[in-house]
Design an enzyme around this catalytic site. Structure first.
Site, PDB file in Angstrom:
ATOM      1  N   HIS A 155       0.853  -1.223   0.000  1.00 31.99           N
ATOM      2  CA  HIS A 155       0.000   0.000   0.000  1.00 31.99           C
ATOM      3  C   HIS A 155       0.871   1.249   0.000  1.00 31.99           C
ATOM      4  O   HIS A 155       0.510   2.285   0.558  1.00 31.99           O
ATOM      5  CB  HIS A 155      -0.949  -0.022   1.200  1.00 31.99           C
ATOM      6  CG  HIS A 155      -0.279  -0.229   2.523  1.00 31.99           C
ATOM      7  ND1 HIS A 155       0.075  -1.479   2.991  1.00 31.99           N
ATOM      8  CD2 HIS A 155       0.125   0.654   3.474  1.00 31.99           C
ATOM      9  CE1 HIS A 155       0.649  -1.359   4.167  1.00 31.99           C
ATOM     10  NE2 HIS A 155       0.689  -0.073   4.492  1.00 31.99           N
ATOM     11  N   ASP A 170      -0.118  -8.412   5.283  1.00 33.34           N
ATOM     12  CA  ASP A 170       0.133  -9.840   5.029  1.00 33.34           C
ATOM     13  C   ASP A 170      -1.137 -10.670   4.999  1.00 33.34           C
ATOM     14  O   ASP A 170      -1.119 -11.850   5.367  1.00 33.34           O
ATOM     15  CB  ASP A 170       1.063 -10.374   6.122  1.00 33.34           C
ATOM     16  CG  ASP A 170       0.506 -10.086   7.505  1.00 33.34           C
ATOM     17  OD1 ASP A 170       1.209 -10.364   8.491  1.00 33.34           O
ATOM     18  OD2 ASP A 170      -0.635  -9.578   7.603  1.00 33.34           O
ATOM     19  N   GLY A 210      -5.113 -12.005   9.645  1.00 32.96           N
ATOM     20  CA  GLY A 210      -4.307 -12.426  10.798  1.00 32.96           C
ATOM     21  C   GLY A 210      -2.940 -11.777  10.781  1.00 32.96           C
ATOM     22  O   GLY A 210      -2.675 -10.875  10.002  1.00 32.96           O
ATOM     23  N   VAL A 264      -0.139  -9.517  11.065  1.00 37.16           N
ATOM     24  CA  VAL A 264      -0.072  -8.067  11.295  1.00 37.16           C
ATOM     25  C   VAL A 264      -1.449  -7.437  11.089  1.00 37.16           C
ATOM     26  O   VAL A 264      -2.096  -7.643  10.061  1.00 37.16           O
ATOM     27  CB  VAL A 264       0.931  -7.403  10.336  1.00 37.16           C
ATOM     28  CG1 VAL A 264       0.900  -5.890  10.501  1.00 37.16           C
ATOM     29  CG2 VAL A 264       2.343  -7.928  10.593  1.00 37.16           C
ATOM     30  N   GLY A 307       4.470  14.317   6.735  1.00 41.40           N
ATOM     31  CA  GLY A 307       4.159  13.311   5.708  1.00 41.40           C
ATOM     32  C   GLY A 307       3.596  12.042   6.316  1.00 41.40           C
ATOM     33  O   GLY A 307       2.683  12.088   7.124  1.00 41.40           O
ATOM     34  N   ASP A 333       1.217   8.720  10.704  1.00 38.03           N
ATOM     35  CA  ASP A 333       0.043   8.060  10.111  1.00 38.03           C
ATOM     36  C   ASP A 333      -0.148   6.655  10.682  1.00 38.03           C
ATOM     37  O   ASP A 333       0.808   6.008  11.111  1.00 38.03           O
ATOM     38  CB  ASP A 333       0.229   7.954   8.587  1.00 38.03           C
ATOM     39  CG  ASP A 333       0.193   9.340   7.934  1.00 38.03           C
ATOM     40  OD1 ASP A 333       0.376   9.407   6.712  1.00 38.03           O
ATOM     41  OD2 ASP A 333       0.000  10.328   8.689  1.00 38.03           O
ATOM     42  N   ASP A 382      -6.805  -4.083   5.890  1.00 45.10           N
ATOM     43  CA  ASP A 382      -8.219  -4.321   5.607  1.00 45.10           C
ATOM     44  C   ASP A 382      -8.520  -5.767   5.216  1.00 45.10           C
ATOM     45  O   ASP A 382      -9.666  -6.085   4.855  1.00 45.10           O
ATOM     46  CB  ASP A 382      -8.716  -3.373   4.488  1.00 45.10           C
ATOM     47  CG  ASP A 382     -10.170  -2.972   4.711  1.00 45.10           C
ATOM     48  OD1 ASP A 382     -10.680  -2.152   3.938  1.00 45.10           O
ATOM     49  OD2 ASP A 382     -10.772  -3.511   5.681  1.00 45.10           O
ATOM     50  N   HIS A 385      -4.008   1.376  20.186  1.00 44.45           N
ATOM     51  CA  HIS A 385      -2.585   0.991  20.194  1.00 44.45           C
ATOM     52  C   HIS A 385      -1.824   1.742  19.103  1.00 44.45           C
ATOM     53  O   HIS A 385      -0.798   2.381  19.353  1.00 44.45           O
ATOM     54  CB  HIS A 385      -2.483  -0.520  19.970  1.00 44.45           C
ATOM     55  CG  HIS A 385      -1.082  -1.030  19.810  1.00 44.45           C
ATOM     56  ND1 HIS A 385      -0.377  -1.597  20.850  1.00 44.45           N
ATOM     57  CD2 HIS A 385      -0.262  -1.049  18.728  1.00 44.45           C
ATOM     58  CE1 HIS A 385       0.843  -1.940  20.413  1.00 44.45           C
ATOM     59  NE2 HIS A 385       0.941  -1.609  19.124  1.00 44.45           N
ATOM     60  N   GLU A 386      -2.319   1.684  17.851  1.00 44.44           N
ATOM     61  CA  GLU A 386      -1.587   2.303  16.741  1.00 44.44           C
ATOM     62  C   GLU A 386      -1.455   3.809  16.933  1.00 44.44           C
ATOM     63  O   GLU A 386      -0.407   4.399  16.630  1.00 44.44           O
ATOM     64  CB  GLU A 386      -2.280   1.988  15.413  1.00 44.44           C
ATOM     65  CG  GLU A 386      -2.345   0.511  15.055  1.00 44.44           C
ATOM     66  CD  GLU A 386      -0.971  -0.170  15.069  1.00 44.44           C
ATOM     67  OE1 GLU A 386      -0.932  -1.402  15.251  1.00 44.44           O
ATOM     68  OE2 GLU A 386       0.050   0.522  14.917  1.00 44.44           O
ATOM     69  N   HIS A 422       1.424   4.825  18.846  1.00 49.81           N
ATOM     70  CA  HIS A 422       2.640   4.978  18.017  1.00 49.81           C
ATOM     71  C   HIS A 422       2.638   6.347  17.341  1.00 49.81           C
ATOM     72  O   HIS A 422       3.667   7.027  17.297  1.00 49.81           O
ATOM     73  CB  HIS A 422       2.672   3.901  16.935  1.00 49.81           C
ATOM     74  CG  HIS A 422       2.961   2.532  17.421  1.00 49.81           C
ATOM     75  ND1 HIS A 422       3.976   2.252  18.310  1.00 49.81           N
ATOM     76  CD2 HIS A 422       2.359   1.338  17.148  1.00 49.81           C
ATOM     77  CE1 HIS A 422       3.991   0.928  18.562  1.00 49.81           C
ATOM     78  NE2 HIS A 422       3.028   0.362  17.866  1.00 49.81           N
ATOM     79  N   HIS A 444       6.795   0.090  21.491  1.00 43.66           N
ATOM     80  CA  HIS A 444       6.128  -1.050  22.163  1.00 43.66           C
ATOM     81  C   HIS A 444       6.600  -1.182  23.595  1.00 43.66           C
ATOM     82  O   HIS A 444       7.707  -0.834  23.921  1.00 43.66           O
ATOM     83  CB  HIS A 444       6.399  -2.341  21.413  1.00 43.66           C
ATOM     84  CG  HIS A 444       5.518  -2.486  20.203  1.00 43.66           C
ATOM     85  ND1 HIS A 444       5.864  -3.206  19.099  1.00 43.66           N
ATOM     86  CD2 HIS A 444       4.291  -1.983  19.940  1.00 43.66           C
ATOM     87  CE1 HIS A 444       4.896  -3.165  18.195  1.00 43.66           C
ATOM     88  NE2 HIS A 444       3.925  -2.408  18.686  1.00 43.66           N
ATOM     89  N   ASP A 470     -24.187  13.979  49.080  1.00 42.61           N
ATOM     90  CA  ASP A 470     -23.030  14.884  49.150  1.00 42.61           C
ATOM     91  C   ASP A 470     -21.825  14.185  49.754  1.00 42.61           C
ATOM     92  O   ASP A 470     -20.698  14.380  49.314  1.00 42.61           O
ATOM     93  CB  ASP A 470     -23.364  16.107  50.016  1.00 42.61           C
ATOM     94  CG  ASP A 470     -24.424  16.973  49.367  1.00 42.61           C
ATOM     95  OD1 ASP A 470     -24.525  16.938  48.115  1.00 42.61           O
ATOM     96  OD2 ASP A 470     -25.163  17.667  50.080  1.00 42.61           O
TER      97      ASP A 470
END
Lengths: 83, 359
Positions: free
Chosen positions: B67, B74, B77, B79, B89, B93, B98, B117-118, B121, B127, B271
């Site tokens: 991409h 991959d 499952g 990654v 840039g 990101d 998908d 999580h991402e 980063h 990590h 209270d």
């Protein structure tokens, strides 16, 4: 039956090599990997991976380690840079 | 953090969802990303705003295989996604594979969990080797997305880059007031907004924590709290509901309505509350009145409410927070505190509210 086992072993070796190259900075030198998979950098990297991911540090490709390598995860490496 | 500790040099960041997975409705993707960012927003000075066009600091992308960044995905499952450390840039990101089946729940791969999580980063976290941390690299399908909170390790990491959230209360701020105070197994918890100070009589300096890092299911901004020491349970009140925790374990069957305790429907919130160990009775303070609850019988005692001023002379309404220690009742109002001797029925000391916090 042994042939299957050999093929399975080969698959595991490729998975391990890719995992350690991708996430633990194992040098991308395939020949070295095959010849020295029971010692040297491979054992060191396996240890590093087992320590980082909270596994028992054996330096061996035990079932827990192999299971962990099959688990879904983030693609960012655990050590080294990511650019 | 990443080698070289890259981080954003500004506190307001923009993000843009470049495209959408077909696994989920668009608004589900938007809400997952928004919720993921708010986890980090809660504990840092960082704020985020979404843009639907042009450049953004953080661009979010769903892609398969190759991409365009030389780090192909991959297939199903393995990654699930990857993200880049802060910078211009492509840096900052976050990319999601998908070929996964993205879901709101955990029947597939939960987008909120992976996005949280991402995006860690994208903000500069690497990590973590702490399996309890959100930044631990391996996806944990058993995590309940509704209970996901940053671990102390995640909070320490992100605050090492950006500092703490500006709205975090300071212990020695002279104007500090408390939402609720309770004992817990010999320690004293002072609740304020999303945090609490944990005062152990063995250490001088109190610990300071996010409520959610101990009890993910509890709300912030509490009204009252007390510990029933005979049951080892802390009851926590907010609005017309109350929760029960035993240590760090939230008890099942809660929240319950405060009206199940016997309050009239006119009472909307509590209270403050004090548990008297000797009498096994709990005092609930509401405005200028108070009720007394018999913990053995689990019922409100007849003859209440009564006037606070009548039975606790010197204690002004409204009580913000209260607790019992060493046989005294401590009442907090604004930034001041009164020590009250229930046997002599009189105020014995007037103190600063934060006198317990080593100020």
């Amino acid at each position: 039956y042994p042939v299957d086992r050999a093929a399975e072993d080969e698959d595991s070796m490729e998975l391990v090599q890719q995992y350690l190259e991708r996430y633990y900075n194992l040098a991308k030198d395939t020949k070295a990997f095959v010849r020295r998979r029971d010692g040297g950098p491979v054992v060191d990297k396996l240890r590093e991976m087992q320590k980082f991911l909270g596994l028992e540090v054996t330096g061996k490709l035990d079932s827990d380690t192999l299971d962990m390598m099959h688990k879904p995860r983030c693609g960012v490496p655990d050590v080294g840079d990511f650019a | 953090t990443f080698p070289g500790m890259p981080k954003w040099r500004k506190t307001h960041l923009t993000y843009r969802v470049m495209n959408y997975t077909l696994d989920l409705p668009r608004d589900a993707v938007d809400s997952a990303i928004e919720k993921a960012l708010s986890l980090w927003e809660e504990v840092t000075p960082l704020t985020f705003s979404r843009t639907d066009e042009g450049e953004a600091d953080i661009k979010i992308l769903f892609a398969v295989r190759d991409h365009g960044d030389f780090i192909p995905f991959d297939g199903p499952g393995k990654v699930l996604g990857h993200a880049y450390p802060p910078g211009p840039g492509i840096y900052g990101d976050a990319h999601f594979d998908d070929d996964e089946q993205w879901t709101r729940d955990t029947s597939g791969t939960n987008l909120f969990l992976v996005a949280a999580h991402e995006l860690g980063h994208s903000l500069g976290l690497f990590h973590s080797a702490d399996p309890r941390a959100l930044m631990y690299p391996v996806y944990n399908a058993h995590t309940d997305p509704a209970r996901l909170r940053l671990s102390q390790d995640d909070v320490a990491g992100i605050q090492s880059l950006y500092g703490d959230c500006p709205s975090t209360p300071a212990a020695c701020d002279p104007s500090l007031s408390f939402d609720a105070i309770s004992t817990l197994r010999g320690e004293i918890l002072f609740f304020k907004d999303r945090h609490f100070w944990r005062k152990s009589l063995r250490t001088l300096e109190p610990g300071f924590y996010l409520i959610s890092s101990f009890w993910p299911s509890l709300p912030s901004g509490l009204d009252a709290a007390y510990e029933d020491t005979s049951k080892d349970i802390v009851f926590v009140f907010k609005g017309n509901q109350f929760w029960a925790v035993k240590g760090t374990e939230a008890q099942a069957g809660y929240p319950k309505s405060i009206h199940t305790l016997g309050f009239p429907s006119t009472v909307r919130k509590i209270d403050a509350a004090i548990f008297d160990k000797e009498k096994k009775k709990t005092y609930f303070f509401v405005g200028d009145k108070y009720w007394r609850f018999d913990e053995r019988r689990r019922s409100m005692e007849p003859g209440f409410p009564r006037e606070i001023a009548e039975d606790f002379p010197g204690v002004d309404p409204k009580v913000d927070a209260a607790f019992e220690a060493f046989g005294f009742y401590y009442f907090f109002n604004g930034s001041s505190q009164l020590e009250f001797d229930p046997n002599a029925r009189k105020v014995t000391h007037s103190l600063k509210g934060n006198s317990w916090l080593n100020c």
